[in-house]
Design a protein around this motif. Structure first.
Motif, PDB file in Angstrom:
ATOM      1  N   ALA A   1       0.816  -1.213   0.000  1.00 46.43           N
ATOM      2  CA  ALA A   1       0.000   0.000   0.000  1.00 46.43           C
ATOM      3  C   ALA A   1       0.854   1.269   0.000  1.00 46.43           C
ATOM      4  O   ALA A   1       0.503   2.251  -0.660  1.00 46.43           O
ATOM      5  N   HIS A   2       1.975   1.256   0.724  1.00 51.39           N
ATOM      6  CA  HIS A   2       2.803   2.463   0.795  1.00 51.39           C
ATOM      7  C   HIS A   2       3.348   2.851  -0.584  1.00 51.39           C
ATOM      8  O   HIS A   2       3.512   4.024  -0.884  1.00 51.39           O
ATOM      9  N   LEU A   3       3.605   1.860  -1.444  1.00 46.16           N
ATOM     10  CA  LEU A   3       4.097   2.168  -2.792  1.00 46.16           C
ATOM     11  C   LEU A   3       3.000   2.789  -3.655  1.00 46.16           C
ATOM     12  O   LEU A   3       3.267   3.698  -4.440  1.00 46.16           O
ATOM     13  N   ILE A   4       1.780   2.317  -3.487  1.00 37.96           N
ATOM     14  CA  ILE A   4       0.647   2.922  -4.204  1.00 37.96           C
ATOM     15  C   ILE A   4       0.442   4.353  -3.706  1.00 37.96           C
ATOM     16  O   ILE A   4       0.229   5.268  -4.502  1.00 37.96           O
ATOM     17  N   ASP A   5       0.531   4.555  -2.397  1.00 39.89           N
ATOM     18  CA  ASP A   5       0.392   5.906  -1.841  1.00 39.89           C
ATOM     19  C   ASP A   5       1.477   6.838  -2.373  1.00 39.89           C
ATOM     20  O   ASP A   5       1.201   7.986  -2.729  1.00 39.89           O
TER      21      ASP A   5
ATOM     22  N   GLY B   1       2.152  -8.100  -8.943  1.00 34.70           N
ATOM     23  CA  GLY B   1       0.902  -7.487  -8.526  1.00 34.70           C
ATOM     24  C   GLY B   1       1.039  -6.638  -7.280  1.00 34.70           C
ATOM     25  O   GLY B   1       2.126  -6.175  -6.941  1.00 34.70           O
ATOM     26  N   VAL B   2      -0.084  -6.445  -6.609  1.00 36.50           N
ATOM     27  CA  VAL B   2      -0.131  -5.614  -5.410  1.00 36.50           C
ATOM     28  C   VAL B   2      -0.833  -6.371  -4.290  1.00 36.50           C
ATOM     29  O   VAL B   2      -1.561  -7.332  -4.532  1.00 36.50           O
ATOM     30  N   THR B   3      -0.639  -5.914  -3.068  1.00 34.20           N
ATOM     31  CA  THR B   3      -1.221  -6.575  -1.902  1.00 34.20           C
ATOM     32  C   THR B   3      -2.690  -6.225  -1.741  1.00 34.20           C
ATOM     33  O   THR B   3      -3.171  -5.230  -2.278  1.00 34.20           O
TER      34      THR B   3
ATOM     35  N   ASN C   1      -6.910  -7.424   5.412  1.00 37.27           N
ATOM     36  CA  ASN C   1      -5.701  -7.021   4.701  1.00 37.27           C
ATOM     37  C   ASN C   1      -6.097  -6.235   3.463  1.00 37.27           C
ATOM     38  O   ASN C   1      -6.093  -6.749   2.363  1.00 37.27           O
ATOM     39  N   ARG C   2      -6.466  -4.998   3.679  1.00 38.97           N
ATOM     40  CA  ARG C   2      -6.919  -4.182   2.552  1.00 38.97           C
ATOM     41  C   ARG C   2      -5.774  -3.855   1.612  1.00 38.97           C
ATOM     42  O   ARG C   2      -5.962  -3.825   0.425  1.00 38.97           O
ATOM     43  N   GLY C   3      -4.624  -3.584   2.122  1.00 37.76           N
ATOM     44  CA  GLY C   3      -3.427  -3.386   1.323  1.00 37.76           C
ATOM     45  C   GLY C   3      -3.564  -2.390   0.188  1.00 37.76           C
ATOM     46  O   GLY C   3      -4.354  -1.451   0.223  1.00 37.76           O
TER      47      GLY C   3
ATOM     48  N   LEU D   1      -5.817   1.862  -3.813  1.00 36.45           N
ATOM     49  CA  LEU D   1      -6.169   2.255  -5.181  1.00 36.45           C
ATOM     50  C   LEU D   1      -7.592   2.816  -5.221  1.00 36.45           C
ATOM     51  O   LEU D   1      -7.848   3.849  -5.840  1.00 36.45           O
ATOM     52  N   HIS D   2      -8.491   2.143  -4.535  1.00 36.34           N
ATOM     53  CA  HIS D   2      -9.883   2.589  -4.449  1.00 36.34           C
ATOM     54  C   HIS D   2      -9.973   3.933  -3.720  1.00 36.34           C
ATOM     55  O   HIS D   2     -10.699   4.841  -4.165  1.00 36.34           O
ATOM     56  N   GLU D   3      -9.242   4.075  -2.647  1.00 36.37           N
ATOM     57  CA  GLU D   3      -9.255   5.330  -1.880  1.00 36.37           C
ATOM     58  C   GLU D   3      -8.772   6.506  -2.727  1.00 36.37           C
ATOM     59  O   GLU D   3      -9.365   7.586  -2.680  1.00 36.37           O
ATOM     60  N   HIS D   4      -7.699   6.317  -3.482  1.00 37.72           N
ATOM     61  CA  HIS D   4      -7.168   7.415  -4.300  1.00 37.72           C
ATOM     62  C   HIS D   4      -8.149   7.806  -5.407  1.00 37.72           C
ATOM     63  O   HIS D   4      -8.262   8.982  -5.742  1.00 37.72           O
TER      64      HIS D   4
END
Length: 177
Positions: free
Chosen positions: A88-92, A113-115, A125-127, A132-135
């Motif tokens: 998640a930190h990489l997506i953020d 892929g992603v977590t 474990n939303r990860g 991605l959904h939040e952004h």
């Protein structure tokens, strides 16, 4: 122009990379090859090291391809050739880079892929999937995720364009893959 033999050589380079530098360079090389094979898309810069961020690939989108027409003229691409899914930190971090440049769309190519498993109801474990959904809902930032397994099955550049289109559409359904 897309050439199947050249593409296969790039995939082999990704699959056979050993060091971290080889892993990163090979995935960026494969990604550059694919994007440069699309009419109206051009890799303008690679490995941009700014004061606050690094961008792996910066694409110019002339908006010739119907799939890329609604996208920004500039598209950031992040490449992660890691043995585990990206967190998640990489997506953020990637979303922050996109936001900082006042863009709305990016492509995140993560070899594994992603977590997270938000779509399947894994609330423990939303990860990265959840982020991605939040952004998207909070900032309107759309991040397309592509895995190496997706790329290995490509036969021609139209397959890649269809993959990008599919992933772009699935963002709005809160599905990454």
């Amino acid at each position: 122009m897309f050439d199947a033999a050249t593409f296969a050589t790039h995939v082999d380079a990704v699959d056979n990379a050993v060091t971290n530098q080889e892993k990163g360079n090979s995935l960026e090389g494969l990604s550059s090859y694919l994007f440069n094979s699309i009419d109206g898309i051009e890799v303008r810069e690679t490995n941009i090291n700014g004061p606050a961020e690094e961008v792996d690939l910066l694409l110019w989108n002339a908006k010739i391809s119907q799939v890329f027409e609604p996208w920004d003229n500039l598209i950031s691409v992040e490449c992660k050739n890691w043995s585990n899914p990206a967190g998640a930190h990489l997506i953020d971090n990637f979303a922050a880079k996109i936001r900082l440049k006042h863009l709305t769309t990016g492509i995140f190519i993560a070899a594994n892929g992603v977590t997270g498993d938000f779509v399947n109801g894994d609330n423990q474990n939303r990860g990265a999937v959840y982020r991605l959904h939040e952004h998207l809902t909070r900032d309107g930032i759309r991040i397309v995720v592509i895995r190496m397994d997706d790329l290995r099955g490509l036969v021609d550049i139209n397959d890649f364009i269809e993959l990008v289109k599919d992933r772009y559409c699935k963002i709005y359904m809160h599905r990454v893959f």
